[in-house]
Design a protein around this motif. Structure first.
Motif, short mmCIF file in Angstrom:
data_model
loop_
_atom_site.label_atom_id
_atom_site.label_comp_id
_atom_site.label_asym_id
_atom_site.label_seq_id
_atom_site.Cartn_x
_atom_site.Cartn_y
_atom_site.Cartn_z
N TRP A 88 -5.26 1.51 2.08
CA TRP A 88 -4.79 1.58 3.47
C TRP A 88 -5.92 1.29 4.45
O TRP A 88 -5.73 0.60 5.45
CB TRP A 88 -4.15 2.94 3.76
N GLN A 89 -7.11 1.79 4.17
CA GLN A 89 -8.22 1.54 5.07
C GLN A 89 -8.61 0.06 5.08
O GLN A 89 -8.97 -0.49 6.13
CB GLN A 89 -9.41 2.42 4.69
N ARG A 90 -8.52 -0.58 3.92
CA ARG A 90 -8.80 -2.02 3.88
C ARG A 90 -7.73 -2.80 4.63
O ARG A 90 -8.04 -3.78 5.33
CB ARG A 90 -8.87 -2.50 2.42
N ALA A 120 -3.09 0.10 14.77
CA ALA A 120 -4.22 -0.76 14.41
C ALA A 120 -4.02 -2.20 14.86
O ALA A 120 -4.92 -2.80 15.46
CB ALA A 120 -4.43 -0.72 12.89
N LEU A 153 -5.80 -1.70 7.19
CA LEU A 153 -5.96 -1.48 8.62
C LEU A 153 -7.21 -2.18 9.15
O LEU A 153 -7.25 -2.63 10.31
CB LEU A 153 -6.01 0.02 8.93
N GLY A 154 -8.22 -2.30 8.31
CA GLY A 154 -9.44 -2.98 8.72
C GLY A 154 -9.25 -4.46 8.99
O GLY A 154 -10.03 -5.07 9.73
N CYS A 156 0.85 -1.20 0.00
CA CYS A 156 0.00 0.00 0.00
C CYS A 156 0.88 1.24 0.00
O CYS A 156 1.77 1.38 0.86
CB CYS A 156 -0.91 0.01 1.23
N GLN A 196 -5.12 7.67 4.01
CA GLN A 196 -6.58 7.62 4.03
C GLN A 196 -7.14 6.94 2.78
O GLN A 196 -8.36 6.88 2.62
CB GLN A 196 -7.15 9.05 4.14
N SER A 197 -6.27 6.41 1.95
CA SER A 197 -6.71 5.78 0.72
C SER A 197 -7.50 4.51 1.03
O SER A 197 -7.44 3.95 2.13
CB SER A 197 -5.50 5.42 -0.15
N GLU A 198 -8.22 4.03 0.02
CA GLU A 198 -9.03 2.83 0.20
C GLU A 198 -8.16 1.62 0.55
O GLU A 198 -8.52 0.81 1.41
CB GLU A 198 -9.84 2.55 -1.06
#
Length: 372
Positions: free
Chosen positions: A267-269, A309, A271-272, A257, A263-265
């Motif tokens: 990175w959010q996926r 995270a 960290l999720g 990533c 805050q990109s998609e």
């Protein structure tokens, strides 16, 4: 300092065998700091080779330790979670350790690597950097022929652990090869390279599921290599995490990533996925995910996001040797965080978090593996 009134203890025979002598008991038990001179607490029991210097402690920590004493040694031990080694060119051309296929990440357009990466170069680099152990990931230029990496593991027990390359091809080794390499040669992890699956097939197909389940059965974590984009493969990875919670898994190189936008998609996926307790992440190959020059400030913020995270206990530092030798260099790869913190004038991670990321996480994921 004040002297305790506790009588001198007679050493046990087992303690003497480990090098704990009467005079050591005198030092360890009869001298105690007063409240007015409080410093770091003395060890409750003398550890052979104990020294307050991190450099000396790191050197001594390479000796085998009892399980109850490993945490003290782990705290100052550097372990590299991601390196590759491949045979010298002359040995590959002679057929002893041949190259196969094409290397991902190479501009050479062939199976001959663009730089030397044999184990002697790695050992010298590790010694210079003070690194005591590493996980070797089977390189793509040796494909499914693990003979060179196996020879390295056999020559340096306790120094390296091996991560084999899963073979999902029709007629290939598949789950049986994973079991054979683990049982006969001691491999401790498996790499899933999604670009080795037949065209149109995914890691969640029948073959991938069988290999993933077999890895979990054997206690081998599965490492994921989403080289061409995390979003391309995250659904497959998450499906395997959901369906096989007993199989531990690792995301390589921050999931590839890009750190320019945390805050990109993608990175959010990434960290999720921290909600899956069996998943670990390698904070490694920062030169691949940073848009900035050394010390890769955006990637260091990505490191902090991963630690926040996942927790430091599930984040591992890696260099991606020998590719890193063409970037900042191996030794300097261990100073990235220090140099970033010096540049910004504040600490990014606590000392305890650093200890986990720089060695303890890898050691805890593979207990008993590193003791050379």
């Amino acid at each position: 300092h004040t002297v305790c009134n506790t009588p001198l203890l007679r050493p046990r025979r087992a303690d003497v065998a480990r090098g704990i002598h009467p005079q050591v008991f005198h030092i360890a038990f009869c001298v105690q700091p007063t409240a007015a001179h409080c410093g770091p607490p003395a060890p409750s029991r003398w550890l052979p080779g104990y020294h307050s210097s991190p450099r000396v402690a790191r050197r001594n920590s390479t000796k085998p330790l009892r399980a109850s004493r490993q945490s003290a040694a782990m705290a100052s031990r550097l372990l590299d979670a991601h390196v590759h080694v491949w045979a010298p060119l002359e040995e590959a051309r002679s057929g002893r350790f041949p190259y196969y296929g094409q290397m991902l990440g190479s501009n050479a357009g062939a199976n001959e690597p663009p730089m030397a990466g044999h184990v002697d170069i790695l050992l010298q680099a590790m010694q210079e950097a003070g690194v005591s152990g590493a996980m070797i990931v089977q390189p793509s230029n040796h494909l499914y022929d693990h003979s060179y990496v196996t020879s390295v593991l056999q020559a340096h027990p306790g120094k390296f652990i091996g991560c084999l390359l899963a073979d999902p091809t029709p007629g290939g080794g598949r789950a049986a090869a994973i079991e054979q390499l683990a049982d006969e040669h001691g491999y401790r992890a498996v790499r899933f390279n999604p670009y080795l699956w037949p065209d149109g097939e995914k890691m969640t197909n029948e073959v991938g599921r069988a290999m993933y389940a077999k890895a979990g059965e054997l206690g081998l974590p599965v490492g994921h290599m989403p080289f061409k984009g995390f979003l391309v493969h995250v659904s497959e990875i998450e499906q395997l995490l959901q369906d096989y919670p007993a199989t531990k898994a690792i995301i390589d190189h921050c999931g590839f990533c890009q750190c320019a936008d945390l805050q990109s998609e993608e990175w959010q996926r990434l960290l999720g996925l921290a909600k899956y307790p069996q998943l670990y992440v390698k904070a490694s190959a920062f030169f691949r995910v940073s848009s900035q020059a050394y010390p890769y400030p955006d990637a260091m913020l990505g490191l902090k996001a991963l630690v926040d995270a996942f927790g430091a206990e599930r984040v591992m530092w890696g260099t991606d040797f020998p590719w890193v030798t063409e970037k900042c260099g191996y030794t300097k790869a261990w100073s990235i965080l220090d140099d970033y913190e010096a540049a910004v004038g504040q600490k990014l991670l606590t000392q305890q978090q650093r200890q986990w990321v720089f060695g303890n996480t890898l050691a805890s994921l593979f207990p008993g593996a590193f003791h050379s």
